[in-house]
Scaffold this active site. Sequence first.
Site, PDB file in Angstrom:
ATOM      1  CG  ASN A 127      -8.020  -1.566  12.425  1.00  0.00           C
ATOM      2  OD1 ASN A 127      -7.073  -2.219  11.993  1.00  0.00           O
ATOM      3  ND2 ASN A 127      -8.501  -0.511  11.799  1.00  0.00           N
ATOM      4  CD  GLU A 153      -8.097   0.860   8.056  1.00  0.00           C
ATOM      5  OE1 GLU A 153      -8.039  -0.038   8.926  1.00  0.00           O
ATOM      6  OE2 GLU A 153      -7.381   1.866   8.112  1.00  0.00           O
ATOM      7  CG  ASP A 173      -0.212  -0.397   2.514  1.00  0.00           C
ATOM      8  OD1 ASP A 173       1.026  -0.224   2.597  1.00  0.00           O
ATOM      9  OD2 ASP A 173      -0.869  -0.880   3.441  1.00  0.00           O
ATOM     10  CG  HIS A 183      -5.265  -2.285   9.064  1.00  0.00           C
ATOM     11  ND1 HIS A 183      -5.262  -0.906   9.127  1.00  0.00           N
ATOM     12  CD2 HIS A 183      -3.970  -2.637   9.312  1.00  0.00           C
ATOM     13  CE1 HIS A 183      -4.052  -0.471   9.373  1.00  0.00           C
ATOM     14  NE2 HIS A 183      -3.250  -1.494   9.497  1.00  0.00           N
TER      15      HIS A 183
HETATM   16  P1  PGA Z   1       2.952  -1.308  12.485  1.00  0.00           P
HETATM   17  O1  PGA Z   1       1.729  -1.270  11.465  1.00  0.00           O
HETATM   18  O2  PGA Z   1       3.887  -2.347  12.018  1.00  0.00           O
HETATM   19  O3  PGA Z   1       3.542   0.070  12.407  1.00  0.00           O
HETATM   20  O4  PGA Z   1       2.365  -1.600  13.832  1.00  0.00           O
HETATM   21  C1  PGA Z   1       1.163  -2.458  11.022  1.00  0.00           C
HETATM   22  C2  PGA Z   1      -0.080  -2.164  10.229  1.00  0.00           C
HETATM   23  O5  PGA Z   1      -0.749  -1.151  10.490  1.00  0.00           O
HETATM   24  O6  PGA Z   1      -0.393  -2.944   9.322  1.00  0.00           O
END
Ligand code: PGA
Length: 274
Positions: free
Chosen positions: A167, A174, A98, A169
């Site tokens: 959450n 999301e 992404d 995702h």
């Molecule tokens: P993070 O993010 O590795 O910074 O915790 C993971 C994500 O949001 O997919």
Amino acid sequence: MPGAQRKNMIQFESKPPPLDSVHSCSKKVIPIRVLILRDYQSLSERAAHVVAETVRANPWAVLGLATGSTPLGLYRELVRMAQEGRVDFSRVTTFNLDEYYPIKKENPQSYYYYMRQNFWEPAGIAPGSYHIPNGDPADVAAECRRYERKIKDAGGIDLQILGIGVNGHIGFNEPAEKLQAETHLVQLSEDTIIANSRFFEKAEDVPRHALTMGMGTIMKARRILLLASGESKAEAIRDTVKGSVTTMVPASLLQLHPRVTVMVDREAAKYLLG
Ligand code: PGA
């Protein structure tokens, strides 16, 4: 090279960091394999072994890559291995999950910038072989179609690395009643904006949208390695591997994939044990 010829033989070159435990954590059709590592460093080393062995077995492997804080240790290990001549990334192709929208790639907050700095360049990925959605396209729908096509033309993803949001995702898919299959524009959830504001001066600076691979794009990867570290991820990991398959926890859809490994440290495994 056609997929069949690219079958990966995963073997460890040297002894990987010891596991705390291995679990099959789902009552569902396909149990998700969960590896619990002592700490973040062991998790990063173990994940690096899997990636390196994939590339040693198939130097033309197509890797799906993630950003965020979780894979930083993995990239550090892989860069070290590459610089010591223990793995050669010069023939791999990579696709990132992404990118924020709108954002220019020169912006230090862009995932393009993060990847160039933390992995593509220091690991020696050939220019033209790394791909990420363009966060500043003239035509968003055309960019999404182009990205999806590029992945297909490369023969699909052999090994997809994933982080996970608090959450649940994956990528920027999301929680929602409906999820999209292919690369698309998405509105970031409040949870994600708050979580990602740590990388920006203030929460208002976090872009509200992103381009992300869809759940179908991710699920087509031949192998998936999801990494999670820290207590803040413990609930999402529990819901991913032990909960119902639901679009409200996008990572729970991984229970339907035939070849997923979830690697967590002790903190992220808090609700899996006992
Ligand atoms: P993070 O993010 O590795 O910074 O915790 C993971 C994500 O949001 O997919």
